[in-house]
Design an enzyme around this catalytic site. Structure first.
Site, PDB file in Angstrom:
ATOM      1  N   ASP A  32       0.943  -1.169  -0.036  1.00 25.50           N
ATOM      2  CA  ASP A  32       0.256  -0.011  -0.117  1.00 25.50           C
ATOM      3  C   ASP A  32       1.028   1.194   0.010  1.00 25.50           C
ATOM      4  O   ASP A  32       1.687   1.338   0.814  1.00 25.50           O
ATOM      5  CB  ASP A  32      -0.945   0.021   1.322  1.00 25.50           C
ATOM      6  N   ALA A  82      -6.539   1.735  -5.356  1.00 27.20           N
ATOM      7  CA  ALA A  82      -7.043   2.614  -6.040  1.00 27.20           C
ATOM      8  C   ALA A  82      -7.357   4.019  -5.697  1.00 27.20           C
ATOM      9  O   ALA A  82      -7.215   4.055  -4.289  1.00 27.20           O
ATOM     10  CB  ALA A  82      -8.494   2.203  -6.534  1.00 27.20           C
ATOM     11  N   THR A 133     -15.951  -1.768  -9.348  1.00 22.74           N
ATOM     12  CA  THR A 133     -17.214  -1.099  -8.612  1.00 22.74           C
ATOM     13  C   THR A 133     -18.467  -1.088  -9.599  1.00 22.74           C
ATOM     14  O   THR A 133     -18.375  -1.229 -11.009  1.00 22.74           O
ATOM     15  CB  THR A 133     -16.892   0.094  -8.533  1.00 22.74           C
ATOM     16  N   ASP A 134     -19.700  -1.066  -9.240  1.00 20.50           N
ATOM     17  CA  ASP A 134     -20.649  -1.054  -9.948  1.00 20.50           C
ATOM     18  C   ASP A 134     -20.854   0.484 -10.822  1.00 20.50           C
ATOM     19  O   ASP A 134     -21.698   0.277 -11.882  1.00 20.50           O
ATOM     20  CB  ASP A 134     -22.081  -1.254  -9.201  1.00 20.50           C
ATOM     21  N   GLU A 135     -20.006   1.338 -10.358  1.00 20.91           N
ATOM     22  CA  GLU A 135     -19.965   2.550 -11.015  1.00 20.91           C
ATOM     23  C   GLU A 135     -19.700   2.464 -12.713  1.00 20.91           C
ATOM     24  O   GLU A 135     -19.832   3.519 -13.309  1.00 20.91           O
ATOM     25  CB  GLU A 135     -19.144   3.620 -10.364  1.00 20.91           C
ATOM     26  N   TYR A 159     -13.490   9.029 -11.940  1.00 16.29           N
ATOM     27  CA  TYR A 159     -13.314   7.798 -11.028  1.00 16.29           C
ATOM     28  C   TYR A 159     -13.825   6.334 -12.149  1.00 16.29           C
ATOM     29  O   TYR A 159     -12.881   5.535 -12.171  1.00 16.29           O
ATOM     30  CB  TYR A 159     -13.865   7.852  -9.795  1.00 16.29           C
ATOM     31  N   SER A 160     -15.129   6.391 -12.257  1.00 15.18           N
ATOM     32  CA  SER A 160     -15.495   5.208 -12.772  1.00 15.18           C
ATOM     33  C   SER A 160     -15.017   4.995 -14.090  1.00 15.18           C
ATOM     34  O   SER A 160     -14.734   3.884 -14.615  1.00 15.18           O
ATOM     35  CB  SER A 160     -16.981   5.231 -12.939  1.00 15.18           C
ATOM     36  N   LYS A 163     -11.735   3.236 -13.408  1.00 15.29           N
ATOM     37  CA  LYS A 163     -11.944   1.835 -12.992  1.00 15.29           C
ATOM     38  C   LYS A 163     -12.494   0.766 -14.349  1.00 15.29           C
ATOM     39  O   LYS A 163     -12.084  -0.435 -14.118  1.00 15.29           O
ATOM     40  CB  LYS A 163     -13.146   1.957 -11.682  1.00 15.29           C
ATOM     41  N   TYR A 216     -26.368  16.581  -1.508  1.00 17.81           N
ATOM     42  CA  TYR A 216     -25.934  16.999  -2.947  1.00 17.81           C
ATOM     43  C   TYR A 216     -27.429  17.154  -3.591  1.00 17.81           C
ATOM     44  O   TYR A 216     -28.079  16.177  -3.643  1.00 17.81           O
ATOM     45  CB  TYR A 216     -25.123  16.403  -3.730  1.00 17.81           C
ATOM     46  N   ASN A 258     -30.245   8.953  -0.939  1.00 18.71           N
ATOM     47  CA  ASN A 258     -29.382   9.557   0.161  1.00 18.71           C
ATOM     48  C   ASN A 258     -30.015  10.028   1.188  1.00 18.71           C
ATOM     49  O   ASN A 258     -29.605   9.924   2.522  1.00 18.71           O
ATOM     50  CB  ASN A 258     -28.399  10.685  -0.741  1.00 18.71           C
ATOM     51  N   HIS A 294     -23.652  13.731 -11.595  1.00 19.05           N
ATOM     52  CA  HIS A 294     -24.048  12.989 -10.479  1.00 19.05           C
ATOM     53  C   HIS A 294     -25.059  11.768 -11.052  1.00 19.05           C
ATOM     54  O   HIS A 294     -26.034  11.853 -11.569  1.00 19.05           O
ATOM     55  CB  HIS A 294     -25.001  13.668  -9.718  1.00 19.05           C
TER      56      HIS A 294
HETATM   57  P1  NAD Z   1      -9.768   3.687  -0.475  1.00 19.23           P
HETATM   58  O1  NAD Z   1      -9.673   4.795  -0.962  1.00 19.23           O
HETATM   59  O2  NAD Z   1     -10.432   3.602   1.306  1.00 19.23           O
HETATM   60  O3  NAD Z   1      -8.276   2.858  -0.142  1.00 19.23           O
HETATM   61  C1  NAD Z   1      -7.470   2.772  -1.319  1.00 19.23           C
HETATM   62  C2  NAD Z   1      -6.138   2.287  -0.682  1.00 19.23           C
HETATM   63  O4  NAD Z   1      -5.063   2.021  -1.878  1.00 19.23           O
HETATM   64  C3  NAD Z   1      -5.485   3.080   0.336  1.00 19.23           C
HETATM   65  O5  NAD Z   1      -5.126   2.633   1.220  1.00 19.23           O
HETATM   66  C4  NAD Z   1      -4.286   3.686  -0.436  1.00 19.23           C
HETATM   67  O6  NAD Z   1      -3.269   4.181   0.254  1.00 19.23           O
HETATM   68  C5  NAD Z   1      -3.984   2.707  -1.652  1.00 19.23           C
HETATM   69  N1  NAD Z   1      -3.379   3.374  -2.802  1.00 19.23           N
HETATM   70  C6  NAD Z   1      -3.879   4.171  -3.604  1.00 19.23           C
HETATM   71  N2  NAD Z   1      -3.044   4.343  -4.644  1.00 19.23           N
HETATM   72  C7  NAD Z   1      -2.112   3.382  -4.546  1.00 19.23           C
HETATM   73  C8  NAD Z   1      -0.904   2.903  -5.354  1.00 19.23           C
HETATM   74  N3  NAD Z   1      -0.557   3.479  -6.676  1.00 19.23           N
HETATM   75  N4  NAD Z   1      -0.319   2.113  -4.894  1.00 19.23           N
HETATM   76  C9  NAD Z   1      -0.645   1.175  -3.699  1.00 19.23           C
HETATM   77  N5  NAD Z   1      -1.514   1.588  -2.998  1.00 19.23           N
HETATM   78  C10 NAD Z   1      -2.333   2.647  -3.375  1.00 19.23           C
HETATM   79  O7  NAD Z   1     -10.611   2.710  -1.110  1.00 19.23           O
HETATM   80  P2  NAD Z   1     -11.706   1.613  -0.789  1.00 19.23           P
HETATM   81  O8  NAD Z   1     -13.013   2.302  -0.824  1.00 19.23           O
HETATM   82  O9  NAD Z   1     -11.108   0.791   0.270  1.00 19.23           O
HETATM   83  O10 NAD Z   1     -11.711   0.699  -2.271  1.00 19.23           O
HETATM   84  C11 NAD Z   1     -10.887  -0.158  -2.565  1.00 19.23           C
HETATM   85  C12 NAD Z   1     -11.152  -0.823  -3.887  1.00 19.23           C
HETATM   86  O11 NAD Z   1     -12.576  -1.344  -3.876  1.00 19.23           O
HETATM   87  C13 NAD Z   1     -10.925   0.268  -5.022  1.00 19.23           C
HETATM   88  O12 NAD Z   1     -10.476  -0.424  -5.879  1.00 19.23           O
HETATM   89  C14 NAD Z   1     -12.381   0.736  -5.263  1.00 19.23           C
HETATM   90  O13 NAD Z   1     -12.541   0.971  -6.614  1.00 19.23           O
HETATM   91  C15 NAD Z   1     -13.359  -0.630  -4.898  1.00 19.23           C
HETATM   92  N6  NAD Z   1     -14.516  -0.503  -4.529  1.00 19.23           N
HETATM   93  C16 NAD Z   1     -14.929   0.521  -3.476  1.00 19.23           C
HETATM   94  C17 NAD Z   1     -16.254   0.635  -3.192  1.00 19.23           C
HETATM   95  C18 NAD Z   1     -16.683   1.512  -1.775  1.00 19.23           C
HETATM   96  O14 NAD Z   1     -17.981   1.529  -1.930  1.00 19.23           O
HETATM   97  N7  NAD Z   1     -15.640   2.125  -1.135  1.00 19.23           N
HETATM   98  C19 NAD Z   1     -17.054  -0.132  -4.031  1.00 19.23           C
HETATM   99  C20 NAD Z   1     -16.985  -0.863  -4.934  1.00 19.23           C
HETATM  100  C21 NAD Z   1     -15.364  -1.180  -5.219  1.00 19.23           C
HETATM  101  P1  TYD Z   2     -20.278   8.755  -1.748  1.00 19.80           P
HETATM  102  O1  TYD Z   2     -20.203   8.175  -0.441  1.00 19.80           O
HETATM  103  O2  TYD Z   2     -19.151   9.642  -2.486  1.00 19.80           O
HETATM  104  O3  TYD Z   2     -20.190   7.401  -2.968  1.00 19.80           O
HETATM  105  P2  TYD Z   2     -20.422   7.438  -4.510  1.00 19.80           P
HETATM  106  O4  TYD Z   2     -20.273   8.758  -5.105  1.00 19.80           O
HETATM  107  O5  TYD Z   2     -19.112   6.586  -4.969  1.00 19.80           O
HETATM  108  O6  TYD Z   2     -21.612   6.729  -4.668  1.00 19.80           O
HETATM  109  O7  TYD Z   2     -21.493   9.136  -2.082  1.00 19.80           O
HETATM  110  C1  TYD Z   2     -22.559   8.684  -1.953  1.00 19.80           C
HETATM  111  C2  TYD Z   2     -23.945   9.491  -2.518  1.00 19.80           C
HETATM  112  O8  TYD Z   2     -23.992  10.380  -1.541  1.00 19.80           O
HETATM  113  C3  TYD Z   2     -23.726   9.953  -3.872  1.00 19.80           C
HETATM  114  O9  TYD Z   2     -25.068  10.101  -4.558  1.00 19.80           O
HETATM  115  C4  TYD Z   2     -23.220  11.401  -3.388  1.00 19.80           C
HETATM  116  C5  TYD Z   2     -23.701  11.663  -2.345  1.00 19.80           C
HETATM  117  N1  TYD Z   2     -23.304  12.752  -1.349  1.00 19.80           N
HETATM  118  C6  TYD Z   2     -23.887  13.870  -0.773  1.00 19.80           C
HETATM  119  O10 TYD Z   2     -24.936  13.970  -1.093  1.00 19.80           O
HETATM  120  N2  TYD Z   2     -23.223  14.483   0.026  1.00 19.80           N
HETATM  121  C7  TYD Z   2     -22.051  14.501   0.293  1.00 19.80           C
HETATM  122  O11 TYD Z   2     -21.407  15.393   0.974  1.00 19.80           O
HETATM  123  C8  TYD Z   2     -21.354  13.320   0.120  1.00 19.80           C
HETATM  124  C9  TYD Z   2     -19.846  12.918   0.234  1.00 19.80           C
HETATM  125  C10 TYD Z   2     -21.814  12.359  -1.028  1.00 19.80           C
END
Ligand code: NAD
Ligand code: TYD
Length: 352
Positions: A32, A82, A133-135, A159-160, A163, A216, A258, A294
């Site tokens: 990491d 990521a 991700t589903d995004e 982002y999406s 990915k 939002y 939301n 959005h």
């Molecule tokens: P996060 O942002 O909390 O963690 C990402 C981690 O990756 C961090 O620890 C960061 O230090 C590390 N990192 C970033 N760039 C790096 C690099 N170049 N080399 C090595 N390490 C690096 O993200 P998360 O929410 O834990 O998501 C993890 C994975 O799951 C991601 O690939 C994300 O796209 C995917 N995902 C997330 C969600 C969600 O709701 N959070 C849902 C579906 C999929």
């Molecule tokens: P988020 O947690 O950033 O996840 P994602 O954009 O990957 O779905 O946001 C979840 C939902 O909440 C998204 O529709 C954006 C909304 N949102 C707000 O309304 N206010 C906020 O301050 C944030 C961070 C997100």
């Protein structure tokens, strides 16, 4: 035997590492970069545990990754690393291209070189599991069916899109080089160690701090929520039994607007940590400018994973969200640490 996990100090990655080592003695090599989102405090309970080998470094560093692969000879690589926050990708997409696309490409190259030199049995057994991700599927209209694995890719944020590009690269390494890959596309996660820039932990943090709860637009955007340890169990199942080259959608059938999520959080906080003046936290809800581009609705059809690999989630939204609030209330030190320093600059840039 060992596995190499990337991004294992982030939200989902650290939950996965903790969960893995609670169930198995198989060593985890955790690579990491420790960006703003990575936090070793998440892994504090593993201090002194030699089943966990932490290495600070970049998935894009082919020399480092080659060295780690040669040294530890993992049977699988799980790529969680990521840049993951949509709003950050809007303010500054460069890092997303670098880590999510170029970084994943470099990681695939390192893994391909390692895998090509394995013996026949190890080669067959090896897996590269890409966490996505589903995004990548874009947005749904209110009455559209949920995303299946066959839904066309139509990403709408940097982002999406980054990915989606990484998913395509992973797929191409199976078809071109035969690398045994698996991809999971999961809905929105929530739970312990979630960085308070994402909706659920941000709202809990702001509520307790007496700050506005930013919604939002009209707050009617829909997300499909999954408790993080259910995502971890799905990844374990896909790693064990998934068919190479297949993608698996992961979700909990928990579509919520939301505003409904925020009201639920406020109601649980009102019960567990009532405000001194008796007012509800929901009075702190504040409507703010919408996110550009959005996505209106995400919904995951996870029936393939259930049908083919027998996976179902353990938590309902009601049980998971209560556990989450309880965790944040019990871990205010963790929150205080991650919300110092650069976090404040982010909040200023995003919400001012
Ligand atoms: P996060 O942002 O909390 O963690 C990402 C981690 O990756 C961090 O620890 C960061 O230090 C590390 N990192 C970033 N760039 C790096 C690099 N170049 N080399 C090595 N390490 C690096 O993200 P998360 O929410 O834990 O998501 C993890 C994975 O799951 C991601 O690939 C994300 O796209 C995917 N995902 C997330 C969600 C969600 O709701 N959070 C849902 C579906 C999929
Ligand atoms: P988020 O947690 O950033 O996840 P994602 O954009 O990957 O779905 O946001 C979840 C939902 O909440 C998204 O529709 C954006 C909304 N949102 C707000 O309304 N206010 C906020 O301050 C944030 C961070 C997100």
């Amino acid at each position: 035997m060992s596995i190499l996990v990337t991004g294992g100090a982030g939200f989902i990655g650290s939950n996965f590492v903790l969960d893995w080592l609670a169930r198995s003695d198989e060593t985890v090599i955790n690579l990491d970069l420790l960006t703003y989102a990575g936090n070793l405090q998440n892994l504090e309970s593993l201090e002194g545990d030699n089943r966990h080998v932490f290495v600070r470094g970049d998935i894009g560093d082919q020399t480092l990754v080659a060295k780690l692969l040669e040294e530890h000879k993992p049977r699988a690589v799980l790529n969680f690393a990521a840049e993951s926050h949509v709003d950050r990708s809007i303010l500054g997409p460069g890092e997303f291209i670098q880590t999510n696309i170029v970084g994943t490409f470099n990681l695939l190259e390192s893994v391909r070189a390692y895998w090509s030199n394995l013996g026949a049995n190890e080669k067959d057994a090896f897996r590269f599991l890409h966490v996505s991700t589903d995004e990548v599927y874009g947005t749904l209209e209110p009455n559209d069916p949920a995303f299946t694995e066959d839904h066309r890719y139509a990403p709408n944020s940097p982002y999406s899109a980054s990915k989606a590009a990484s998913d395509h690269l992973v797929r191409s390494y199976l078809h071109t080089y035969g690398l045994p890959v698996l991809t999971t596309n999961c809905s929105n996660n929530y739970g312990p160690y979630h960085f308070p820039e994402k909706l659920i932990p941000l709202v809990i943090h702001n509520a307790l701090a007496g700050k506005p709860l930013p919604i939002y637009g009209d707050g009617q955007q829909v997300r499909d929520w999954l408790y993080v340890t259910d995502h971890c169990s799905a990844i374990r199942r896909v790693l064990e039994s998934g068919e190479c080259g297949e993608t698996y959608n992961v979700g909990g059938w928990n579509e919520k607007a939301n505003l409904e999520v925020v009201h639920t959080l406020c109601a649980i906080l009102d019960e567990l940590k009532p405000k001194a003046d008796g007012a509800s936290y929901s009075e702190q809800i504040t409507y703010v400018k919408d996110r550009p581009g959005h996505d209106r609705r995400y919904a995951i059809d996870a029936r393939k994973l259930e049908r083919e690999l027998g996976w179902t989630p353990s938590e309902t939204f009601e049980s998971g969200i209560r556990k989450t609030v309880e965790w944040y209330l019990a871990n205010q030190d963790w929150v205080a640490n991650v919300t110092s320093g650069h976090y404040r600059e982010w909040v200023e840039a995003q919400y001012s």
